[in-house]
Every structure is written in C-alpha cells, then in structure tokens.
Design a protein around this motif. Structure first.
Motif, PDB file in Angstrom:
ATOM      1  N   ASP A  77       0.452  -1.106   0.207  1.00 56.60           N
ATOM      2  CA  ASP A  77      -0.032  -0.346   0.404  1.00 56.60           C
ATOM      3  C   ASP A  77       0.726   1.062  -0.144  1.00 56.60           C
ATOM      4  O   ASP A  77       0.149   2.316   0.438  1.00 56.60           O
ATOM      5  CB  ASP A  77      -1.140   0.233   1.066  1.00 56.60           C
ATOM      6  CG  ASP A  77       0.010   0.001   2.486  1.00 56.60           C
ATOM      7  OD1 ASP A  77       0.693  -0.270   2.691  1.00 56.60           O
ATOM      8  OD2 ASP A  77      -1.759  -0.219   3.368  1.00 56.60           O
ATOM      9  N   GLN A  78       2.172   1.189  -0.149  1.00 57.06           N
ATOM     10  CA  GLN A  78       3.119   2.401  -0.448  1.00 57.06           C
ATOM     11  C   GLN A  78       2.907   3.004  -1.792  1.00 57.06           C
ATOM     12  O   GLN A  78       4.240   1.715  -2.432  1.00 57.06           O
ATOM     13  CB  GLN A  78       4.505   2.072   0.936  1.00 57.06           C
ATOM     14  CG  GLN A  78       3.955   1.593   2.179  1.00 57.06           C
ATOM     15  CD  GLN A  78       5.470   1.816   3.394  1.00 57.06           C
ATOM     16  OE1 GLN A  78       6.302   2.093   2.661  1.00 57.06           O
ATOM     17  NE2 GLN A  78       5.324   2.388   4.359  1.00 57.06           N
ATOM     18  N   ILE A  79       2.524   3.057  -2.051  1.00 54.97           N
ATOM     19  CA  ILE A  79       2.660   3.404  -4.046  1.00 54.97           C
ATOM     20  C   ILE A  79       3.310   4.962  -3.919  1.00 54.97           C
ATOM     21  O   ILE A  79       1.700   5.338  -3.503  1.00 54.97           O
ATOM     22  CB  ILE A  79       1.652   2.721  -4.247  1.00 54.97           C
ATOM     23  CG1 ILE A  79       1.734   1.533  -4.032  1.00 54.97           C
ATOM     24  CG2 ILE A  79       1.501   2.966  -5.738  1.00 54.97           C
ATOM     25  CD1 ILE A  79      -0.022   0.557  -4.249  1.00 54.97           C
ATOM     26  N   TYR A  80       3.975   5.358  -4.313  1.00 52.74           N
ATOM     27  CA  TYR A  80       4.272   6.852  -5.041  1.00 52.74           C
ATOM     28  C   TYR A  80       4.030   7.386  -6.190  1.00 52.74           C
ATOM     29  O   TYR A  80       4.742   6.445  -6.531  1.00 52.74           O
ATOM     30  CB  TYR A  80       5.686   7.129  -3.758  1.00 52.74           C
ATOM     31  CG  TYR A  80       6.072   6.891  -2.593  1.00 52.74           C
ATOM     32  CD1 TYR A  80       5.520   7.273  -1.160  1.00 52.74           C
ATOM     33  CD2 TYR A  80       6.267   5.759  -2.205  1.00 52.74           C
ATOM     34  CE1 TYR A  80       5.274   6.777   0.066  1.00 52.74           C
ATOM     35  CE2 TYR A  80       6.352   4.785  -0.826  1.00 52.74           C
ATOM     36  CZ  TYR A  80       5.569   5.827   0.258  1.00 52.74           C
ATOM     37  OH  TYR A  80       6.098   5.551   1.576  1.00 52.74           O
ATOM     38  N   VAL A  81       3.590   8.127  -5.932  1.00 47.55           N
ATOM     39  CA  VAL A  81       4.308   9.107  -7.205  1.00 47.55           C
ATOM     40  C   VAL A  81       4.138  11.205  -7.318  1.00 47.55           C
ATOM     41  O   VAL A  81       3.711  11.557  -5.861  1.00 47.55           O
ATOM     42  CB  VAL A  81       2.787   9.686  -8.108  1.00 47.55           C
ATOM     43  CG1 VAL A  81       2.995  10.153  -9.287  1.00 47.55           C
ATOM     44  CG2 VAL A  81       2.413   8.293  -8.504  1.00 47.55           C
ATOM     45  N   THR A  82       5.372  11.330  -7.550  1.00 51.50           N
ATOM     46  CA  THR A  82       5.876  12.533  -7.152  1.00 51.50           C
ATOM     47  C   THR A  82       4.701  13.773  -7.825  1.00 51.50           C
ATOM     48  O   THR A  82       4.206  13.352  -8.889  1.00 51.50           O
ATOM     49  CB  THR A  82       7.215  13.201  -8.054  1.00 51.50           C
ATOM     50  OG1 THR A  82       7.084  13.205  -9.535  1.00 51.50           O
ATOM     51  CG2 THR A  82       8.015  12.370  -8.082  1.00 51.50           C
ATOM     52  N   GLU A  93      -4.549  12.309  -9.922  1.00 50.82           N
ATOM     53  CA  GLU A  93      -4.769  11.560  -8.617  1.00 50.82           C
ATOM     54  C   GLU A  93      -6.398  11.090  -9.613  1.00 50.82           C
ATOM     55  O   GLU A  93      -6.231  10.112  -9.472  1.00 50.82           O
ATOM     56  CB  GLU A  93      -4.751  11.452  -6.937  1.00 50.82           C
ATOM     57  CG  GLU A  93      -3.605  12.533  -6.708  1.00 50.82           C
ATOM     58  CD  GLU A  93      -4.090  12.396  -5.554  1.00 50.82           C
ATOM     59  OE1 GLU A  93      -3.665  11.767  -4.637  1.00 50.82           O
ATOM     60  OE2 GLU A  93      -4.100  13.800  -4.651  1.00 50.82           O
ATOM     61  N   ASN A  94      -7.215  11.707 -10.266  1.00 51.37           N
ATOM     62  CA  ASN A  94      -8.292  10.433 -10.777  1.00 51.37           C
ATOM     63  C   ASN A  94      -7.903  10.517 -12.190  1.00 51.37           C
ATOM     64  O   ASN A  94      -8.616   9.402 -12.457  1.00 51.37           O
ATOM     65  CB  ASN A  94      -9.442  11.963 -10.814  1.00 51.37           C
ATOM     66  CG  ASN A  94      -9.888  12.130  -9.566  1.00 51.37           C
ATOM     67  OD1 ASN A  94      -9.838  11.730  -8.611  1.00 51.37           O
ATOM     68  ND2 ASN A  94      -9.909  13.729  -9.296  1.00 51.37           N
ATOM     69  N   ASP A  95      -6.581  10.269 -12.626  1.00 49.01           N
ATOM     70  CA  ASP A  95      -7.044   9.454 -13.750  1.00 49.01           C
ATOM     71  C   ASP A  95      -5.862   8.346 -13.704  1.00 49.01           C
ATOM     72  O   ASP A  95      -5.552   7.606 -14.550  1.00 49.01           O
ATOM     73  CB  ASP A  95      -5.736  10.934 -14.585  1.00 49.01           C
ATOM     74  CG  ASP A  95      -6.257  11.681 -15.373  1.00 49.01           C
ATOM     75  OD1 ASP A  95      -7.264  11.707 -15.967  1.00 49.01           O
ATOM     76  OD2 ASP A  95      -5.604  12.891 -14.842  1.00 49.01           O
ATOM     77  N   LEU A  96      -5.214   8.139 -11.853  1.00 49.34           N
ATOM     78  CA  LEU A  96      -4.881   7.073 -11.526  1.00 49.34           C
ATOM     79  C   LEU A  96      -6.066   5.784 -11.441  1.00 49.34           C
ATOM     80  O   LEU A  96      -6.648   6.091 -11.170  1.00 49.34           O
ATOM     81  CB  LEU A  96      -4.120   6.860 -10.790  1.00 49.34           C
ATOM     82  CG  LEU A  96      -3.190   8.510 -10.733  1.00 49.34           C
ATOM     83  CD1 LEU A  96      -1.801   8.741  -9.999  1.00 49.34           C
ATOM     84  CD2 LEU A  96      -2.051   8.520 -12.344  1.00 49.34           C
ATOM     85  N   THR A 101       0.754   8.106  -3.057  1.00 49.67           N
ATOM     86  CA  THR A 101       0.794   8.792  -2.238  1.00 49.67           C
ATOM     87  C   THR A 101       1.666   9.872  -2.964  1.00 49.67           C
ATOM     88  O   THR A 101       2.377   9.571  -3.938  1.00 49.67           O
ATOM     89  CB  THR A 101       1.410   8.019  -0.621  1.00 49.67           C
ATOM     90  OG1 THR A 101       0.777   7.267  -0.577  1.00 49.67           O
ATOM     91  CG2 THR A 101       1.912   9.462  -0.225  1.00 49.67           C
ATOM     92  N   LEU A 102       1.661  11.080  -3.192  1.00 47.85           N
ATOM     93  CA  LEU A 102       1.663  11.885  -3.327  1.00 47.85           C
ATOM     94  C   LEU A 102       2.930  12.386  -2.904  1.00 47.85           C
ATOM     95  O   LEU A 102       3.129  12.580  -1.407  1.00 47.85           O
ATOM     96  CB  LEU A 102       0.963  13.353  -3.496  1.00 47.85           C
ATOM     97  CG  LEU A 102       0.051  13.634  -4.770  1.00 47.85           C
ATOM     98  CD1 LEU A 102      -0.565  14.207  -5.480  1.00 47.85           C
ATOM     99  CD2 LEU A 102       0.283  12.764  -6.522  1.00 47.85           C
TER     100      LEU A 102
END
Length: 121
Positions: A77-82, A93-96, A101-102
């Motif tokens: 559950d630790q999924i990161y995006v810059t 985030e709605n496109d993902l 987590t940003l």
C-alpha cells in the motif's frame, strides 16, 4: 529472527514498450509473498503504468490494471508518485487506476534511504 529487508521498486519505464513494468509488479508481488515490506515509486514514464482505462490490446499486450488491483491484497500500500510528474504530464490523481501517495521529488532521496534494497525498472 531478523527483521525482513524492505525493498523500494522504482518504476521509470513506460508500461508497454518493454516488459519492465510487468516484471516490476511481478517482483513486488513475489517479495510480498515472502513478507518483505515493499514500496513502489512511479516516476517519469513509469507514471503511465498507473493511468486508468488503457487499451494495450492494440499492441497485443495485457493490461497492468489487474496486477495493480492485486497490490492491496498483498499488503502493498506504499505507492508513491511525484506531484511534479503528475503536473508535468497534465494528470491528476483521478486519472490513476489506484490511490497513491503524492510526494515531492526532493523526498525521493529520503525514500531510498528508508529502504534496505532499491531496484529500478
């Protein structure tokens, strides 16, 4: 018994130009089976692995969405995006395809230091 080694998998490859995206998700699921704490970071072209409603069938490839949807069942559950990558690509985030987590780019070095192993795809 010693603590399990944590692993950070950095995804920087586009989802369908090579097998890197699928292999990184396979590795994440495999590590989780052995109870290794797994974090995923999607940067650059790797961000495109997370976009909703892709149609890779035209390229004769399978969607990543099924593997992505399995991550929570494997306690990943630790999924990161810059935030910068989202913004620079005109995405939100709605496109993902999943919650993330940003983080800011300058937090990546800290994220790397928090993990015992780092693999880049």
């Amino acid at each position: 018994m010693s603590a399990k080694k944590s692993i950070l998998i950095i995804n920087q490859s586009a989802p369908y130009g090579s097998s890197n995206g699928r292999e990184s998700l396979d590795l994440a699921l495999t590590c989780s089976i052995f109870e290794m704490p797994v974090s995923l970071l999607f940067v650059g072209d790797g961000l495109y692995q997370l976009i909703n409603n892709q149609s890779p069938e035209q390229l004769q490839m399978k969607k990543h969405e099924a593997m992505l949807s399995a991550l929570p069942m494997y306690d990943i559950d630790q999924i990161y995006v810059t935030a910068e990558d989202l913004s620079e690509n005109g995405l939100t985030e709605n496109d993902l395809a999943m919650p993330v987590t940003l983080i800011q780019r300058d937090f990546i070095a800290s994220l790397i230091q928090q993990n015992d192993s780092v693999l880049t795809f």
